[in-house]
Write a protein that holds these residues in place. Structure first.
Motif, PDB file in Angstrom:
ATOM      1  N   THR A   5      12.550   7.907   5.505  1.00  0.00           N
ATOM      2  CA  THR A   5      13.049   6.975   4.496  1.00  0.00           C
ATOM      3  C   THR A   5      14.558   6.855   4.673  1.00  0.00           C
ATOM      4  N   CYS A   6      15.093   5.665   4.443  1.00  0.00           N
ATOM      5  CA  CYS A   6      16.516   5.472   4.705  1.00  0.00           C
ATOM      6  C   CYS A   6      17.114   4.424   3.773  1.00  0.00           C
ATOM      7  N   ILE A   7      18.436   4.454   3.676  1.00  0.00           N
ATOM      8  CA  ILE A   7      19.195   3.400   3.033  1.00  0.00           C
ATOM      9  C   ILE A   7      20.322   2.995   3.968  1.00  0.00           C
ATOM     10  N   ALA A   8      20.889   1.816   3.728  1.00  0.00           N
ATOM     11  CA  ALA A   8      22.022   1.333   4.510  1.00  0.00           C
ATOM     12  C   ALA A   8      23.149   0.962   3.552  1.00  0.00           C
ATOM     13  N   PRO A  13      28.701  -7.962   4.506  1.00  0.00           N
ATOM     14  CA  PRO A  13      27.346  -8.527   4.441  1.00  0.00           C
ATOM     15  C   PRO A  13      26.694  -8.729   5.806  1.00  0.00           C
ATOM     16  N   ILE A  14      27.439  -9.220   6.775  1.00  0.00           N
ATOM     17  CA  ILE A  14      26.857  -9.473   8.092  1.00  0.00           C
ATOM     18  C   ILE A  14      26.431  -8.156   8.742  1.00  0.00           C
ATOM     19  N   ILE A  19      22.067  -4.184  10.369  1.00  0.00           N
ATOM     20  CA  ILE A  19      21.446  -2.865  10.278  1.00  0.00           C
ATOM     21  C   ILE A  19      20.080  -2.969   9.603  1.00  0.00           C
ATOM     22  N   SER A  20      19.991  -3.782   8.560  1.00  0.00           N
ATOM     23  CA  SER A  20      18.699  -3.958   7.870  1.00  0.00           C
ATOM     24  C   SER A  20      17.664  -4.543   8.813  1.00  0.00           C
ATOM     25  N   LYS A  21      18.097  -5.481   9.646  1.00  0.00           N
ATOM     26  CA  LYS A  21      17.188  -6.093  10.625  1.00  0.00           C
ATOM     27  C   LYS A  21      16.698  -5.049  11.625  1.00  0.00           C
ATOM     28  N   TYR A  22      17.608  -4.243  12.130  1.00  0.00           N
ATOM     29  CA  TYR A  22      17.223  -3.200  13.090  1.00  0.00           C
ATOM     30  C   TYR A  22      16.253  -2.206  12.449  1.00  0.00           C
TER      31      TYR A  22
END
Length: 232
Positions: A5-8, A13-14, A19-22
């Motif tokens: 489980t992870c958070i970023a 924003p970019i 990172i969210s996409k990866y």
């Protein structure tokens, strides 16, 4: 299969979108939340179980470094930064890795794999035979395969882990501490400055150990009993 489980956390924003996409493209990761400030992330981390945090260092309220310092038991951290100069401070906080912006997908995958391996290492069942250990070197965590080690040398505050077919790894650690992590039936201290791998020894004579790599290691008088133990 291990799932972390992870958070970023990133105020750009970019960068946060990338990172969210990866993370979304990585089956081993489950994204719980994203944050654009460290204070909100800190509040979330106090209330839930998070294995891994992708954390920007340079943020306006409190830095990623300060966030980690404020936590008693932080999860695994992969720092993200546009400035390599911050890497050393991340190293001091035992980060799994650090990623330089713009983060490339292959580099992201390597960092995640380190986190998975370290998680599996830390959560392995008791009495599981150890085949590797983890040390911090060059600002990131490095996995060391025990069968690859020939000998370990103390260099004041650092140790140098030597291999037959690869470049040495330097890490800030006393020789005594790493010896505690090594199996006693595979490694021995033979000098105040040296630990050797038993299976790399080819000969012992004249208070010196000849290794399969062609190198020789001295045996000190205080460790002379090693000769009797190793060669009955």
């Amino acid at each position: 299969m291990t799932t972390l489980t992870c958070i970023a956390v990133d105020d750009e924003p970019i960068a946060l979108d990338i990172i969210s996409k990866y993370i979304g493209e990585t089956p081993a990761l489950k994204l719980l939340h994203t944050f654009d400030d460290a204070l909100s992330a800190a509040s979330f981390l106090r209330t839930g179980k998070t294995d891994l945090v992708f954390l920007d260092i340079n943020m306006p309220d409190i830095t990623g470094l300060d966030l980690v310092r404020s936590m008693q038991d932080p999860p695994m951290i992969i720092f993200i930064t546009a400035y390599k100069k911050f890497a050393f401070e991340g190293f001091e906080l035992n980060a799994i890795d650090y990623l330089l912006k713009p983060v490339q997908p292959e580099r992201f995958k390597k960092a995640v794999q380190k986190a998975i391996e370290y998680h599996d290492y830390k959560t392995r069942p008791v009495n599981t035979p150890e085949h590797a250990l983890f040390v911090y070197s060059e600002y990131r965590m490095v996995k060391i395969s025990l069968p690859d080690i020939t000998y370990i040398e103390s260099l004041e505050d650092y140790i140098r882990i030597n291999f037959r077919n690869d470049k040495p790894v330097m890490t800030l650690m006393p020789l005594k501490k790493i010896l505690e992590k090594l199996p006693e039936d595979q490694f021995s201290r033979v000098h105040r400055s040296y630990v050797v791998a038993h299976d790399k020894i080819v000969a012992i004579r004249n208070k010196k150990i000849s290794l399969s790599s062609g190198e020789e290691i001295p045996i000190s008088a205080s460790h002379a009993d090693f000769t009797r133990k190793f060669m009955p």
